[in-house]
Design a protein around this motif. Structure first.
Motif, mmCIF file in Angstrom:
data_model
loop_
_atom_site.group_PDB
_atom_site.id
_atom_site.type_symbol
_atom_site.label_atom_id
_atom_site.label_comp_id
_atom_site.label_asym_id
_atom_site.label_seq_id
_atom_site.Cartn_x
_atom_site.Cartn_y
_atom_site.Cartn_z
ATOM 1 N N ALA A 97 0.525 -1.385 0.114
ATOM 2 C CA ALA A 97 -0.562 -0.321 -0.221
ATOM 3 C C ALA A 97 0.671 1.056 -0.544
ATOM 4 C CB ALA A 97 -0.954 -0.353 1.159
ATOM 5 N N ILE A 98 1.628 1.169 0.625
ATOM 6 C CA ILE A 98 3.082 2.703 0.621
ATOM 7 C C ILE A 98 3.736 2.791 -0.503
ATOM 8 C CG2 ILE A 98 4.656 3.202 2.275
ATOM 9 C CD1 ILE A 98 4.057 2.097 4.644
ATOM 10 N N PHE A 99 3.368 1.476 -1.293
ATOM 11 C CA PHE A 99 4.325 1.321 -2.052
ATOM 12 C C PHE A 99 3.395 1.984 -3.531
ATOM 13 C CE2 PHE A 99 4.759 -0.446 -6.866
ATOM 14 C CZ PHE A 99 6.067 -0.236 -6.376
ATOM 15 N N PHE A 100 2.392 1.785 -3.364
ATOM 16 C CA PHE A 100 1.638 2.459 -4.657
ATOM 17 C C PHE A 100 1.194 4.100 -4.626
ATOM 18 C CE2 PHE A 100 0.340 -1.902 -5.851
ATOM 19 C CZ PHE A 100 0.364 -1.538 -7.302
ATOM 20 N N ASN A 101 1.083 3.759 -3.114
ATOM 21 C CA ASN A 101 0.631 5.735 -2.531
ATOM 22 C C ASN A 101 2.069 6.282 -2.975
ATOM 23 O OD1 ASN A 101 -1.578 5.048 -2.454
ATOM 24 N ND2 ASN A 101 -1.511 3.947 0.092
ATOM 25 N N THR A 102 3.204 6.085 -2.700
ATOM 26 C CA THR A 102 4.428 6.680 -2.599
ATOM 27 C C THR A 102 4.763 6.700 -4.275
ATOM 28 O OG1 THR A 102 6.125 5.160 -2.340
ATOM 29 C CG2 THR A 102 5.254 6.662 -1.079
ATOM 30 N N VAL A 103 4.599 5.880 -5.368
ATOM 31 C CA VAL A 103 5.618 5.347 -6.541
ATOM 32 C C VAL A 103 4.746 6.371 -7.598
ATOM 33 C CG1 VAL A 103 4.355 3.424 -7.138
ATOM 34 C CG2 VAL A 103 6.780 3.948 -7.987
ATOM 35 N N SER A 104 3.752 7.189 -6.940
ATOM 36 C CA SER A 104 2.885 7.315 -7.714
ATOM 37 C C SER A 104 2.943 8.892 -7.495
ATOM 38 C CB SER A 104 0.879 6.580 -7.823
ATOM 39 O OG SER A 104 0.481 6.799 -6.564
ATOM 40 N N THR A 105 2.682 9.121 -6.031
ATOM 41 C CA THR A 105 2.782 10.787 -5.762
ATOM 42 C C THR A 105 3.207 11.975 -6.757
ATOM 43 O OG1 THR A 105 3.414 10.209 -3.924
ATOM 44 C CG2 THR A 105 3.698 12.626 -4.395
ATOM 45 N N ASN A 106 3.022 12.901 -7.292
ATOM 46 C CA ASN A 106 2.969 14.084 -8.244
ATOM 47 C C ASN A 106 2.851 13.756 -9.030
ATOM 48 O OD1 ASN A 106 4.007 15.697 -5.911
ATOM 49 N ND2 ASN A 106 5.361 15.185 -5.757
ATOM 50 N N LEU A 107 2.459 12.299 -9.774
ATOM 51 C CA LEU A 107 2.177 12.240 -11.441
ATOM 52 C C LEU A 107 0.894 12.591 -11.955
ATOM 53 C CD1 LEU A 107 2.923 8.478 -11.805
ATOM 54 C CD2 LEU A 107 4.649 10.179 -12.126
ATOM 55 N N GLU A 108 0.918 12.805 -12.735
ATOM 56 C CA GLU A 108 -0.288 13.580 -13.723
ATOM 57 C C GLU A 108 -0.365 12.937 -15.223
ATOM 58 O OE1 GLU A 108 -0.628 17.845 -13.698
ATOM 59 O OE2 GLU A 108 0.434 18.106 -11.632
ATOM 60 N N SER A 109 -1.471 12.578 -15.129
ATOM 61 C CA SER A 109 -1.502 12.061 -17.093
ATOM 62 C C SER A 109 -2.699 12.791 -17.041
ATOM 63 C CB SER A 109 -1.847 10.525 -16.261
ATOM 64 O OG SER A 109 -0.967 10.058 -18.120
ATOM 65 N N ASN A 110 -2.972 12.061 -18.836
ATOM 66 C CA ASN A 110 -4.253 12.304 -19.278
ATOM 67 C C ASN A 110 -5.705 11.440 -18.667
ATOM 68 O OD1 ASN A 110 -6.667 12.208 -20.790
ATOM 69 N ND2 ASN A 110 -5.453 11.970 -22.682
ATOM 70 N N PHE A 111 -6.154 12.278 -18.187
ATOM 71 C CA PHE A 111 -7.318 11.217 -17.083
ATOM 72 C C PHE A 111 -8.481 11.301 -18.105
ATOM 73 C CE2 PHE A 111 -5.666 13.438 -13.589
ATOM 74 C CZ PHE A 111 -5.642 12.265 -12.923
ATOM 75 N N HIS A 112 -8.311 11.192 -19.184
ATOM 76 C CA HIS A 112 -9.453 10.783 -20.318
ATOM 77 C C HIS A 112 -9.027 9.181 -20.416
ATOM 78 C CE1 HIS A 112 -10.494 14.306 -21.464
ATOM 79 N NE2 HIS A 112 -9.255 14.869 -21.607
ATOM 80 N N ASP A 113 -8.077 8.691 -20.031
ATOM 81 C CA ASP A 113 -7.855 7.196 -19.862
ATOM 82 C C ASP A 113 -8.503 6.684 -18.885
ATOM 83 O OD1 ASP A 113 -6.212 7.915 -21.874
ATOM 84 O OD2 ASP A 113 -4.293 7.047 -21.149
ATOM 85 N N TYR A 114 -9.296 5.892 -19.406
ATOM 86 C CA TYR A 114 -10.062 5.270 -18.288
ATOM 87 C C TYR A 114 -11.582 5.331 -18.174
ATOM 88 C CZ TYR A 114 -5.677 2.253 -18.009
ATOM 89 O OH TYR A 114 -5.219 1.497 -17.974
ATOM 90 N N LYS A 115 -11.319 7.357 -18.687
ATOM 91 C CA LYS A 115 -12.650 7.815 -18.798
ATOM 92 C C LYS A 115 -13.594 6.824 -18.935
ATOM 93 C CE LYS A 115 -15.377 11.777 -20.500
ATOM 94 N NZ LYS A 115 -15.372 12.574 -21.382
ATOM 95 N N ASP A 116 -14.045 6.205 -19.790
ATOM 96 C CA ASP A 116 -15.357 4.930 -19.695
ATOM 97 C C ASP A 116 -15.898 4.391 -18.509
ATOM 98 O OD1 ASP A 116 -13.317 3.706 -20.486
ATOM 99 O OD2 ASP A 116 -14.620 1.916 -21.685
ATOM 100 N N VAL A 117 -15.107 3.458 -17.953
ATOM 101 C CA VAL A 117 -14.613 3.156 -17.061
ATOM 102 C C VAL A 117 -15.318 4.570 -15.729
ATOM 103 C CG1 VAL A 117 -13.266 2.055 -14.758
ATOM 104 C CG2 VAL A 117 -12.716 1.603 -17.986
ATOM 105 N N ARG A 118 -14.907 4.784 -15.405
ATOM 106 C CA ARG A 118 -14.725 6.291 -14.478
ATOM 107 C C ARG A 118 -15.828 6.607 -13.818
ATOM 108 N NH1 ARG A 118 -9.327 7.888 -11.904
ATOM 109 N NH2 ARG A 118 -7.485 7.791 -13.531
ATOM 110 N N VAL A 119 -16.116 6.808 -15.658
ATOM 111 C CA VAL A 119 -18.111 7.478 -15.301
ATOM 112 C C VAL A 119 -19.263 6.115 -14.867
ATOM 113 C CG1 VAL A 119 -19.709 8.072 -17.087
ATOM 114 C CG2 VAL A 119 -17.383 9.342 -17.353
ATOM 115 N N LYS A 120 -18.626 4.935 -15.572
ATOM 116 C CA LYS A 120 -19.202 4.102 -15.268
ATOM 117 C C LYS A 120 -20.117 3.982 -13.524
ATOM 118 C CE LYS A 120 -19.191 1.374 -19.267
ATOM 119 N NZ LYS A 120 -19.037 0.986 -20.274
ATOM 120 N N ILE A 121 -18.563 3.743 -12.682
ATOM 121 C CA ILE A 121 -18.809 3.536 -11.474
ATOM 122 C C ILE A 121 -18.614 4.824 -10.984
ATOM 123 C CG2 ILE A 121 -16.983 3.413 -9.385
ATOM 124 C CD1 ILE A 121 -14.458 1.618 -11.323
#
Length: 121
Positions: A97-121
């Motif tokens: 859990a700590i690994f995932f929470n730290t390795v992705s810190t300060n990352l930004e990306s295109n939030f259109h990826d997985y948009k269809d999944v995010r909208v449905k959830i």
């Protein structure tokens, strides 16, 4: 009868193979399985550096951020491991859990990826 979102393994290991389907009572989020071990951090950091320094789609970063949105605590890791999404060869659930929470810190990306999944959830 189970109600809510059930998480299942995708039939492939392809990072883009994340899907969400629902009916009136139950919904299914399918995610490709991943193994976390002692070499994962170096591999993740190299993939992040590659995507950030080149003109390629941020497929891996989007996948990592999506997983990070599901993992906050050791219980999240335990749940994903129990259903076969995450293979923990690193250490304790808390370490993952700590690994995932730290390795992705300060990352930004295109939030259109997985948009269809995010909208449905």
């Amino acid at each position: 009868m189970d109600v809510g979102i059930c998480i299942k393994c995708s039939p492939t290991y392809h990072l883009r193979d994340i899907s969400f389907q629902s009916n009136d009572i139950t919904a299914y989020l399918k995610i490709p399985p991943i193994t976390i071990d002692s070499s994962t951090k170096a591999m993740f950091l190299n993939l992040i550096a590659y995507e950030m320094s080149s003109n390629v789609p941020h497929d891996f970063i989007c996948y990592l951020l999506f997983l990070d949105s599901l993992i906050d605590h050791a219980d999240d890791v335990r749940e994903l491991q129990s259903i076969g999404i995450l293979q923990n060869n690193l250490g304790t659930h808390e370490e993952v859990a700590i690994f995932f929470n730290t390795v992705s810190t300060n990352l930004e990306s295109n939030f259109h990826d997985y948009k269809d999944v995010r909208v449905k959830i």
